[in-house]
Design a protein around this motif. Sequence first.
Motif, mmCIF file in Angstrom:
data_model
loop_
_atom_site.group_PDB
_atom_site.id
_atom_site.type_symbol
_atom_site.label_atom_id
_atom_site.label_comp_id
_atom_site.label_asym_id
_atom_site.label_seq_id
_atom_site.Cartn_x
_atom_site.Cartn_y
_atom_site.Cartn_z
ATOM 1 N N ALA A 51 43.297 49.777 18.017
ATOM 2 C CA ALA A 51 44.490 50.202 18.599
ATOM 3 C C ALA A 51 44.573 50.619 17.809
ATOM 4 O O ALA A 51 45.760 52.184 17.993
ATOM 5 C CB ALA A 51 45.337 48.779 18.928
ATOM 6 N N ARG A 52 45.089 50.466 16.711
ATOM 7 C CA ARG A 52 45.549 51.294 15.313
ATOM 8 C C ARG A 52 45.356 52.937 15.329
ATOM 9 O O ARG A 52 46.168 54.030 14.927
ATOM 10 C CB ARG A 52 45.603 50.774 13.601
ATOM 11 C CG ARG A 52 46.604 49.729 13.517
ATOM 12 C CD ARG A 52 46.253 48.573 12.236
ATOM 13 N NE ARG A 52 46.370 47.732 12.247
ATOM 14 C CZ ARG A 52 48.028 47.834 12.066
ATOM 15 N NH1 ARG A 52 49.261 48.512 11.477
ATOM 16 N NH2 ARG A 52 48.392 45.814 12.326
ATOM 17 N N CYS A 92 46.253 54.533 18.539
ATOM 18 C CA CYS A 92 47.490 55.437 18.189
ATOM 19 C C CYS A 92 47.549 56.959 17.745
ATOM 20 O O CYS A 92 48.448 57.036 17.237
ATOM 21 C CB CYS A 92 48.667 54.687 18.014
ATOM 22 S SG CYS A 92 48.798 53.764 16.838
ATOM 23 N N ARG A 123 48.154 59.720 19.132
ATOM 24 C CA ARG A 123 49.505 59.822 20.183
ATOM 25 C C ARG A 123 51.170 59.867 19.134
ATOM 26 O O ARG A 123 51.263 60.786 19.448
ATOM 27 C CB ARG A 123 49.370 58.488 20.996
ATOM 28 C CG ARG A 123 48.751 58.673 22.189
ATOM 29 C CD ARG A 123 48.718 56.785 22.789
ATOM 30 N NE ARG A 123 49.253 55.857 21.916
ATOM 31 C CZ ARG A 123 48.622 55.135 21.804
ATOM 32 N NH1 ARG A 123 46.974 55.251 22.106
ATOM 33 N NH2 ARG A 123 48.789 54.140 21.270
ATOM 34 N N MET A 124 50.506 59.057 17.990
ATOM 35 C CA MET A 124 51.177 59.481 16.973
ATOM 36 C C MET A 124 51.410 61.566 16.557
ATOM 37 O O MET A 124 52.615 61.771 16.200
ATOM 38 C CB MET A 124 52.038 58.370 15.822
ATOM 39 C CG MET A 124 52.006 58.416 14.749
ATOM 40 S SD MET A 124 52.168 57.507 13.436
ATOM 41 C CE MET A 124 51.111 57.686 12.858
ATOM 42 N N THR A 162 51.488 53.276 11.392
ATOM 43 C CA THR A 162 50.638 52.792 13.043
ATOM 44 C C THR A 162 51.514 51.331 13.103
ATOM 45 O O THR A 162 52.094 51.701 14.403
ATOM 46 C CB THR A 162 49.538 52.179 12.918
ATOM 47 O OG1 THR A 162 49.249 51.401 12.155
ATOM 48 C CG2 THR A 162 48.395 53.472 12.607
ATOM 49 N N LEU A 191 53.321 52.124 17.342
ATOM 50 C CA LEU A 191 53.500 51.322 17.931
ATOM 51 C C LEU A 191 54.913 50.293 18.753
ATOM 52 O O LEU A 191 54.649 49.772 19.776
ATOM 53 C CB LEU A 191 52.153 49.819 17.529
ATOM 54 C CG LEU A 191 50.586 50.940 17.745
ATOM 55 C CD1 LEU A 191 49.786 49.697 16.905
ATOM 56 C CD2 LEU A 191 50.411 51.286 19.099
ATOM 57 N N GLU A 196 56.388 52.807 20.682
ATOM 58 C CA GLU A 196 55.881 53.065 21.663
ATOM 59 C C GLU A 196 56.162 51.677 23.088
ATOM 60 O O GLU A 196 56.682 51.855 24.036
ATOM 61 C CB GLU A 196 54.865 52.975 21.708
ATOM 62 C CG GLU A 196 53.935 54.690 21.624
ATOM 63 C CD GLU A 196 52.723 54.706 21.571
ATOM 64 O OE1 GLU A 196 52.090 55.816 22.109
ATOM 65 O OE2 GLU A 196 51.986 53.710 20.930
#
Length: 122
Positions: A32-33, A36, A39-40, A102, A106, A109
Amino acid sequence: MARLPNLRWSAMRRISDALQEAADPGGPAITARIACLPRMTKAVARGDYDEVTAGHLALLAAAAAYVVSPVDLLPEALVGVIGLADDAVVLAWLAKTLTTDTDRFLEWERRRGHTVRGERIS
């Protein structure tokens, strides 16, 4: 010369701490990190996410490139174990910083999914 083992030990401990933090039960999975990060980057480029700057992202990319690059400030072939120390320090910083960044992204988000666009949560 006695300082070198301390530097290596410190760098290895920071890497270990960052990896343990990244793998905390209840925390985001490493996949997941990693997922992302694009997206970051897009959120920073659009100006939506301001907890990280474009310069900071560039520094992370440079650190990652340095660790995987065969070109080295202190080449292992010439200076032996000392040449590994600079890579270990950069890798330790990179692991810890990516974990922190991250986590924050997260969480941002997650909070953003519960807010109206343009509303800022402090």
